[in-house]
Design an enzyme around this catalytic site. Sequence first.
Site, PDB file in Angstrom:
ATOM      1  N   TYR A   1       0.835  -1.202   0.000  1.00 29.62           N
ATOM      2  CA  TYR A   1       0.000   0.000   0.000  1.00 29.62           C
ATOM      3  C   TYR A   1       0.873   1.257   0.000  1.00 29.62           C
ATOM      4  O   TYR A   1       0.946   1.968  -0.966  1.00 29.62           O
ATOM      5  CB  TYR A   1      -0.969  -0.004   1.186  1.00 29.62           C
ATOM      6  CG  TYR A   1      -1.999   1.096   1.088  1.00 29.62           C
ATOM      7  CD1 TYR A   1      -3.097   0.960   0.244  1.00 29.62           C
ATOM      8  CD2 TYR A   1      -1.869   2.276   1.813  1.00 29.62           C
ATOM      9  CE1 TYR A   1      -4.039   1.970   0.125  1.00 29.62           C
ATOM     10  CE2 TYR A   1      -2.811   3.297   1.698  1.00 29.62           C
ATOM     11  CZ  TYR A   1      -3.886   3.145   0.861  1.00 29.62           C
ATOM     12  OH  TYR A   1      -4.815   4.147   0.732  1.00 29.62           O
TER      13      TYR A   1
ATOM     14  N   HIS B   1     -15.767   1.270  -4.612  1.00 27.63           N
ATOM     15  CA  HIS B   1     -14.351   1.176  -4.268  1.00 27.63           C
ATOM     16  C   HIS B   1     -14.004  -0.117  -3.534  1.00 27.63           C
ATOM     17  O   HIS B   1     -12.834  -0.412  -3.329  1.00 27.63           O
ATOM     18  CB  HIS B   1     -13.960   2.391  -3.419  1.00 27.63           C
ATOM     19  CG  HIS B   1     -12.498   2.667  -3.382  1.00 27.63           C
ATOM     20  ND1 HIS B   1     -11.753   2.919  -4.517  1.00 27.63           N
ATOM     21  CD2 HIS B   1     -11.619   2.727  -2.352  1.00 27.63           C
ATOM     22  CE1 HIS B   1     -10.493   3.135  -4.186  1.00 27.63           C
ATOM     23  NE2 HIS B   1     -10.386   3.021  -2.876  1.00 27.63           N
TER      24      HIS B   1
END
Length: 718
Positions: A479, A678
């Site tokens: 991430y 999302h």
Amino acid sequence: MKKLVAIMITGTTMFIGTAQSEKQQLSVKYPTTAKIGMVETYFGTQVEDPYRWLEDDRSEDTEKWVRRQNNTTFQYLDGIPFRSQLKNRLEALWNYEKIGAPFKEGPYTYFYKNDGLQNQYVVYRKKDGGKAEIFLDPNTFSEDGTTSLAGLRFTKDGSLATYLISEGGSDWRKGIVVDTKTMEIVEDTLVDIKFSGIAWKGNEGFYYSSYDKPEGSELSAKTDQHKVYYHKLGTSQKEDKVIFGGTDEEKHRYSQAYLTEDEQYLVVSASVSTSGNKLFIKDLSRSDAPLVPILTDTDSDSYIIENVGSKLYIVTNRNAPNKKVVTVDASAPEPENWVDFIPETENVLSPSTGGGYFFAEYMVDAVSKVFQYDYDGKRIREVALPGVGTASGFGGKKEDKEFYFSFTNYVTPGSSFKYNVETGTYERYWKPEIDFDPADYESNQVFYTTKDGTKVPMIITHKKGLKRDGTNPTILYGYGGFNVSLTPSFSIVNAVWMEQGGVYAVPNIRGGGEYGKKWHEAGIKMKKQNVFDDFIAAAEYLIAEGYTSSDYLAVRGGSNGGLLVGATMTQRPDLMKVALPAVGVLDMLRYHTFTAGAGWAYDYGTVEDNKEMFEYLKGYSPVHNVKEGVSYPATLITTGDHDDRVVPAHSFKFAAELQAKQTGANPTLIRIETNAGHGAGTPVSKTIEQYADIFGFTLFNMGFKELPNALLTEKIKD
């Protein structure tokens, strides 16, 4: 939008290698993608943007493009021989009862439960000694399971509740108020709530946040003035008063309201980006009390966690990158009056309260340690956790003498425990019955050195007895942004990957929050390349240590992690065999023009800042760094057509660039989930299908003609 005439068509026949020397052929003819002569000038530099028309999510041409791309992608995926077996195994492993940690509201104990393959978790409740009953079943909200429960908040006495729903994965919510005793709807329905909690004031009404509905598409149009409203029960939403954010002086992209547990103080937090906030309080015991500033700058992340009368307890990273807790009196709450309560340490603090105590959870190399403190700041004990991993949920109401916490790691499915605040003892409340034996797997933390000499931790998980011969299919997941920490947690989909002999590796790269604000800021703006370098170094470590090789390595990440994958695969296409960018931020020159994207500027900077920032962003923006004549890894881009956080145009434009410029046999496909956003609230059925496709695509392009775990394959057949 007018009809577009295509002036470029790409079509290629792909030959996919197998684990043996023979070749296995799959043909891919990419759909037509029009190139329109669009050029934008930044600081004297002209930048072509031929696929900007794909940003119009409401146009007929974009819809047709989506359908054609999906037809191509699913035709390819249908040719993968073991795709259905992966789906069957995912369904089989997923099909076990899952129960969340309980919580008390009024006379009831509530908990979330999924019987196995239900698309959405169901909210149950029961009284002491009573039988559990359904309180809310989101599976009844829509036939296809795409309407999800997106929030639930009770009044202090538990007699009323507001729940938020999301339709098709959108960040725009609807709010419904119910009487918890009768389950009758009190008010139906508040609309256009976004990026908001619910903060009840007694039983009279509640605070929430939203934006004015934007002009143009609500899925992609810019939203940048967040307002806090107060809704009084029994009145129309049109009468709701703006509490904060209605003036130019109060204009912020994110504004949130919450109340202290005793409901004496209203707290308003206001931010212009995803990092740093102003802080205000209002004494609700006085009808004429003003909104008093505590912090008038956005140089820190701070919030009120507790109060005893006028004594406030504030969590902050102001002059404390790893966070601390301070106290101050509400009559003079400015930072110069703050007194340390739980001082900063070398580890990142995430505190909570419950049962009349503070619980300080620390991340020590991304692993949890928890300490209990009293209200005088005295450490009572360290909580002996069930193992090495991630503990969460330490907290409850002040009068609670027991509450529940959860524990998990990469090989341990989440279990919940009932904790006694006075004795510090706990007992297991619930353990999942799942067809997965953690004893067959191992999870080890290593530290590797990245490009500039920084030591970075990474947890590598796989079956015991793994041979480091460079042939293990491996997913490297990352991430690296927004102060987000990747801590160990169990995942059904990762369990299926590891059953097949797969390695799952997660590095805690810079840009995240594992080592506090300094770690975060080492991976933002003009230092963003550090994030990509850390990820590349993690891949090189896995290869050097024999866990895998470039022919068996896949890189995966979502949202900001999708940017990570996009940048890594364009900078080092030789490093991996498969790239899996999900809902990624991929056009770094225009991300800030969509929805709330401008709020991400703290991490990224924008092209509007200065020429240097423009050149830096353009230097790594995935959409702008796909080059002619390069053989990129086999790529499966995933997104949702209703993603109004990272709009799907990012993924659309990246796919178009790759399909136009890819050299060699590796497929570059995009899988667009319809009526999906999302990721949050995605139905279980859609999630299973998606991961069957992702893992099938990954293994197939690593050369496997059948699943690596032959015994499990037979088990699936049986």
